[in-house]
Design an enzyme around this catalytic site. Structure first.
Site, short mmCIF file in Angstrom:
data_model
loop_
_atom_site.label_atom_id
_atom_site.label_comp_id
_atom_site.label_asym_id
_atom_site.label_seq_id
_atom_site.Cartn_x
_atom_site.Cartn_y
_atom_site.Cartn_z
N GLU A 74 -17.72 -29.17 4.05
CA GLU A 74 -17.84 -30.26 5.62
C GLU A 74 -18.81 -30.08 6.51
O GLU A 74 -17.85 -30.81 7.55
CB GLU A 74 -16.37 -31.12 5.72
CG GLU A 74 -15.20 -31.31 4.37
CD GLU A 74 -14.39 -31.74 5.33
OE1 GLU A 74 -13.97 -31.85 6.32
OE2 GLU A 74 -12.44 -31.31 4.22
N GLU A 75 -19.54 -29.10 6.53
CA GLU A 75 -20.43 -29.10 7.12
C GLU A 75 -21.65 -30.47 7.80
O GLU A 75 -21.83 -31.02 6.88
CB GLU A 75 -21.17 -27.61 6.66
CG GLU A 75 -21.10 -26.24 6.51
CD GLU A 75 -21.22 -25.24 5.80
OE1 GLU A 75 -22.90 -26.17 6.80
OE2 GLU A 75 -21.24 -24.72 5.63
#
Length: 368
Positions: A136-137
């Site tokens: 989830e960067e």
């Protein structure tokens, strides 16, 4: 041209060697390390379902009380539990491992190969059925990380599908494919490579001065339409719904039930405290308002006053709001539905809790 071919060949050789090593290790130990009473339960699940129901498990033993007539895939985000694997397999449900890694490390093809081999080896040793990639960067479009993420999903899917029969590779995507949360991913290529795109239709409310719904109906459904417009197969889209809500501290709570935020925060800053459904249900009936319904966002909420005298507003999802979204899943022919997280319900023997839990599970398939 020759140099490019040579590089690709080296990468493929590295992957093949890494996979071979993990296969040999498992081949030596698989038979005598199966933790199940019936060794057949250690075999991977290959059954194809018309509709998936993903359950994200965060640890503990609540999984014993899941509705196993519905669950098709369990994504394990807690410690590995061999008892869970055996039981899930007895119900013909897959169990997949969580896959998370920093993208800067994945820019190097050799690092990707090594990481994938490690995940594959882990899945084999634990007799699991695939991997759920939860990365989830924030990523800028066409950056090195952007390309590395696409390659990581493609190479992971290729390795798992080759080495574990019937294995499932899924990827957790944001509620909108258009850079929600700063995550500009190549969703078309990612979805094409993996089996399912689990769309996280929650955490959608950011600081704009007042409290709001965690998963507003119209915005959530618009996200799926945008994914479909990208050419992604509907059957690859799994709707993620929240089994939790957000508790906001109000600076002011007006009679129109508008809760202005206590402090100004930058746009795109998530505010409020995340609270599980089982906790909310113990509070709502004794709140100032009881359960209220906002038909604009099709979500429930309530207000309460804490011991220090501060007013709060809580927004969450319940069987009514989830059922509306689940009907859309059926009507649009999506691949399924799932929740974050399955352990947010009260699985005690309290009669009221039993009923609430039953209704939340049923809301995932209200048309049955």
């Amino acid at each position: 041209m020759f140099i490019m071919a040579k590089l690709v060949s080296c990468r493929d050789v590295c992957l093949a060697l890494a996979v071979l090593c993990s296969t040999l290790v498992r081949g030596t130990n698989a038979a005598d390390t199966c933790p199940c009473a019936d060794p057949k339960l250690c075999e991977p699940i290959s059954e194809v379902r018309d509709q998936e129901v993903f359950a994200f498990d965060v640890g503990g033993k609540d999984w014993k009380f899941y509705d196993w007539t519905m669950v098709t895939t369990v994504a394990t985000f807690g410690d590995y539990d061999p008892e869970l694997m055996c039981y899930a397999h007895s119900k013909k449900a897959r169990v997949v491992v969580k896959g998370n890694v920093g993208l800067k490390d994945m820019i190097d093809p050799g690092n990707r190969t090594a990481w994938i081999a490690q995940q594959l080896d882990q899945a084999k040793k634990m007799h699991l059925d695939g991997i759920n990639l939860d990365i989830e960067e924030e990523v800028r479009m066409f950056s090195p990380e952007y390309n590395a993420l696409t390659a990581l999903v493609q190479e992971t899917a290729e390795a798992f599908h080759k080495e574990i029969q019937g294995s499932q590779v899924s990827f957790d995507g944001t509620w909108s494919p258009h850079g929600a949360g700063g995550r500009c991913y190549n969703y078309s290529a990612i979805a094409n490579a993996c089996d399912y795109l689990f769309v996280m239709s929650y955490d959608m409310w950011y600081s704009i001065g007042f409290a709001g719904a965690n998963s507003p109906y119209k915005e959530a459904l618009a996200g799926y339409e945008d994914y479909i417009k990208l050419g992604i197969e509907r059957k690859k889209l799994v709707m993620g719904v929240p089994w939790y809500g957000y508790d906001y501290v109000c600076h002011n709570l007006y009679k129109e039930r508008v809760c202005t935020l206590k402090m100004a925060l930058p746009y795109k800053s998530k505010v409020g405290n995340e609270v599980c459904y089982k906790t909310l249900m113990k509070q709502v009936n004794g709140s100032l308002t009881g359960r209220l319904w906002d038909d604009n966002v099709k979500s429930p909420y309530y207000d309460y006053k804490d011991t220090s005298g501060s007013f709060h507003q809580v927004w969450y999802d319940d069987p009514q709001s989830i059922s509306l979204k689940a009907v859309y899943v059926k009507e649009r022919g999506l691949g399924g539905i799932g929740m974050w997280d399955a352990d947010c319900l009260d699985y005690s023997d309290d009669p009221q809790a039993i009923q609430q839990t039953k209704e939340m599970w049923k809301a995932l398939r209200p048309y049955q």
